[in-house]
Design an enzyme around this catalytic site. Structure first.
Site, PDB file in Angstrom:
ATOM      1  N   HIS A 155      36.510   8.101 -29.260  1.00  0.00           N
ATOM      2  CA  HIS A 155      37.124   6.832 -28.994  1.00  0.00           C
ATOM      3  C   HIS A 155      36.608   6.130 -27.707  1.00  0.00           C
ATOM      4  CE1 HIS A 155      39.572   6.821 -32.721  1.00  0.00           C
ATOM      5  NE2 HIS A 155      38.598   6.213 -33.136  1.00  0.00           N
ATOM      6  N   HIS A 168      31.244   2.705 -37.217  1.00  0.00           N
ATOM      7  CA  HIS A 168      32.219   3.393 -36.479  1.00  0.00           C
ATOM      8  C   HIS A 168      32.216   4.871 -36.989  1.00  0.00           C
ATOM      9  CE1 HIS A 168      36.324   3.871 -34.051  1.00  0.00           C
ATOM     10  NE2 HIS A 168      36.312   4.751 -35.059  1.00  0.00           N
ATOM     11  N   GLU A 169      32.425   5.038 -38.156  1.00  0.00           N
ATOM     12  CA  GLU A 169      32.841   6.579 -38.531  1.00  0.00           C
ATOM     13  C   GLU A 169      31.257   7.263 -38.264  1.00  0.00           C
ATOM     14  OE1 GLU A 169      35.396   7.789 -39.315  1.00  0.00           O
ATOM     15  OE2 GLU A 169      36.507   6.002 -39.276  1.00  0.00           O
ATOM     16  N   HIS A 192      31.685   8.886 -34.986  1.00  0.00           N
ATOM     17  CA  HIS A 192      32.358  10.166 -35.080  1.00  0.00           C
ATOM     18  C   HIS A 192      31.528  11.264 -35.660  1.00  0.00           C
ATOM     19  CE1 HIS A 192      35.955   8.204 -33.675  1.00  0.00           C
ATOM     20  NE2 HIS A 192      36.164   7.707 -34.919  1.00  0.00           N
TER      21      HIS A 192
HETATM   22  N1  TQI Z   1      40.522   6.139 -39.059  1.00  0.00           N
HETATM   23  C1  TQI Z   1      40.648   6.842 -37.862  1.00  0.00           C
HETATM   24  C2  TQI Z   1      39.351   6.820 -37.036  1.00  0.00           C
HETATM   25  O1  TQI Z   1      38.119   6.716 -37.632  1.00  0.00           O
HETATM   26  C3  TQI Z   1      40.768   8.154 -37.789  1.00  0.00           C
HETATM   27  C4  TQI Z   1      40.734   9.078 -36.402  1.00  0.00           C
HETATM   28  C5  TQI Z   1      41.869   8.776 -35.874  1.00  0.00           C
HETATM   29  C6  TQI Z   1      40.124   9.577 -35.892  1.00  0.00           C
HETATM   30  N2  TQI Z   1      41.640   9.506 -34.491  1.00  0.00           N
HETATM   31  C7  TQI Z   1      40.319   9.845 -34.399  1.00  0.00           C
HETATM   32  C8  TQI Z   1      38.594   9.824 -36.218  1.00  0.00           C
HETATM   33  C9  TQI Z   1      39.822  10.491 -33.690  1.00  0.00           C
HETATM   34  C10 TQI Z   1      37.965  10.753 -35.436  1.00  0.00           C
HETATM   35  C11 TQI Z   1      38.551  10.969 -34.012  1.00  0.00           C
HETATM   36  O2  TQI Z   1      39.429   6.087 -35.776  1.00  0.00           O
HETATM   37  S1  TQI Z   1      41.063   4.583 -39.214  1.00  0.00           S
HETATM   38  C12 TQI Z   1      38.653   1.954 -36.998  1.00  0.00           C
HETATM   39  C13 TQI Z   1      38.946   1.015 -35.842  1.00  0.00           C
HETATM   40  C14 TQI Z   1      39.724   3.485 -38.489  1.00  0.00           C
HETATM   41  C15 TQI Z   1      39.767   2.808 -37.692  1.00  0.00           C
HETATM   42  O3  TQI Z   1      41.148   4.529 -40.651  1.00  0.00           O
HETATM   43  O4  TQI Z   1      42.141   4.396 -38.353  1.00  0.00           O
HETATM   44  C16 TQI Z   1      37.669   1.919 -37.867  1.00  0.00           C
HETATM   45  C17 TQI Z   1      38.450   3.577 -39.483  1.00  0.00           C
HETATM   46  F1  TQI Z   1      38.133   1.608 -35.044  1.00  0.00           F
HETATM   47  F2  TQI Z   1      38.673  -0.030 -36.251  1.00  0.00           F
HETATM   48  F3  TQI Z   1      40.086   1.119 -35.613  1.00  0.00           F
HETATM   49  C18 TQI Z   1      37.592   3.015 -38.908  1.00  0.00           C
HETATM   50 CL1  TQI Z   1      36.440   1.098 -37.219  1.00  0.00          CL
HETATM   51 ZN    ZN Z   2      37.698   6.228 -35.045  1.00  0.00          ZN
END
Ligand code: TQI
Ligand code: ZN
Ligand code: ZN
Length: 169
Positions: free
Chosen positions: A136, A126-127, A130
């Site tokens: 998303h 996922h990261e 990004h």
């Molecule tokens: N971190 C968020 C994410 O990576 C950080 C974030 C929020 C973000 N909004 C964003 C990053 C917009 C970039 C653009 O989404 S998290 C998931 C999932 C997170 C969440 O720690 O909440 C995953 C990290 F998708 F499962 F909810 C990894 Cl896989």
């Molecule tokens: Zn994300």
């Protein structure tokens, strides 16, 4: 449906052979490094991009590190669950993970810890999305959908992720 960051940043075509490095202080094991390598391979399989580990942290395109709490980028980590990790849009390359999580790696499969654990490979895939410029997705099967259940492994790119990344690269 997939989305991009504002202004649609991407890695430039002059730099499709990207390097990544692990924060030396974290002293990650080879098996943990292999999890990140597999996550990068998911994306290189469907793009013209390549990802190669380098030992030179400061000159790497993408910098991966585990941190706890406030770690100097204005986005402090919050302990168990909540924010798990964050990655910045291209060409920033920073990919940070919350050291406080109970990260699920290959070794722990089947442990009782599974309940509060977060699957490292799933978060990495996922990261990296990004890091490459994807925002998303509203498609719940997509890797870029903004929710994952604790202990769940979700590492296969969905057609929505592939359509999105193909629009960028
Ligand atoms: N971190 C968020 C994410 O990576 C950080 C974030 C929020 C973000 N909004 C964003 C990053 C917009 C970039 C653009 O989404 S998290 C998931 C999932 C997170 C969440 O720690 O909440 C995953 C990290 F998708 F499962 F909810 C990894 Cl896989
Ligand atoms: Zn994300
Ligand atoms: Zn950070």
């Amino acid at each position: 449906h997939y989305s991009f960051f504002p202004h649609r940043p991407t890695w430039p075509s002059s730099n499709f052979n990207l390097t990544y490095a692990f924060l030396p202080e974290n002293q990650l094991t080879d098996s943990v490094k292999a999890i990140f390598s597999r996550a990068f391979n998911r994306w290189s399989a469907v793009t013209p991009l390549t990802f190669t580990e380098t030992e030179f942290f400061y000159s790497a395109d993408m910098k991966i590190g585990f941190f706890s709490g406030d770690h100097g980028d204005g986005e402090p980590f919050d302990g168990v669950l909540g924010t798990l990790a964050h990655a910045f849009s291209p060409p920033n390359g920073r990919f940070h993970l919350d050291e406080a999580e109970n990260w699920l790696t290959d070794e722990d499969v089947g442990t009782s810890a599974v309940k509060l654990a977060v699957d490292l490979e799933s978060v990495a895939v996922h990261e990296i999305g990004h890091l490459l410029g994807l925002g998303h997705s509203s498609v719940k099967e997509a890797i870029m959908f903004p929710t994952i259940s604790s202990g769940t492994k979700k590492v296969e790119l969905a057609s929505d992720d592939i359509d999105g990344i193909h629009e960028l690269y």
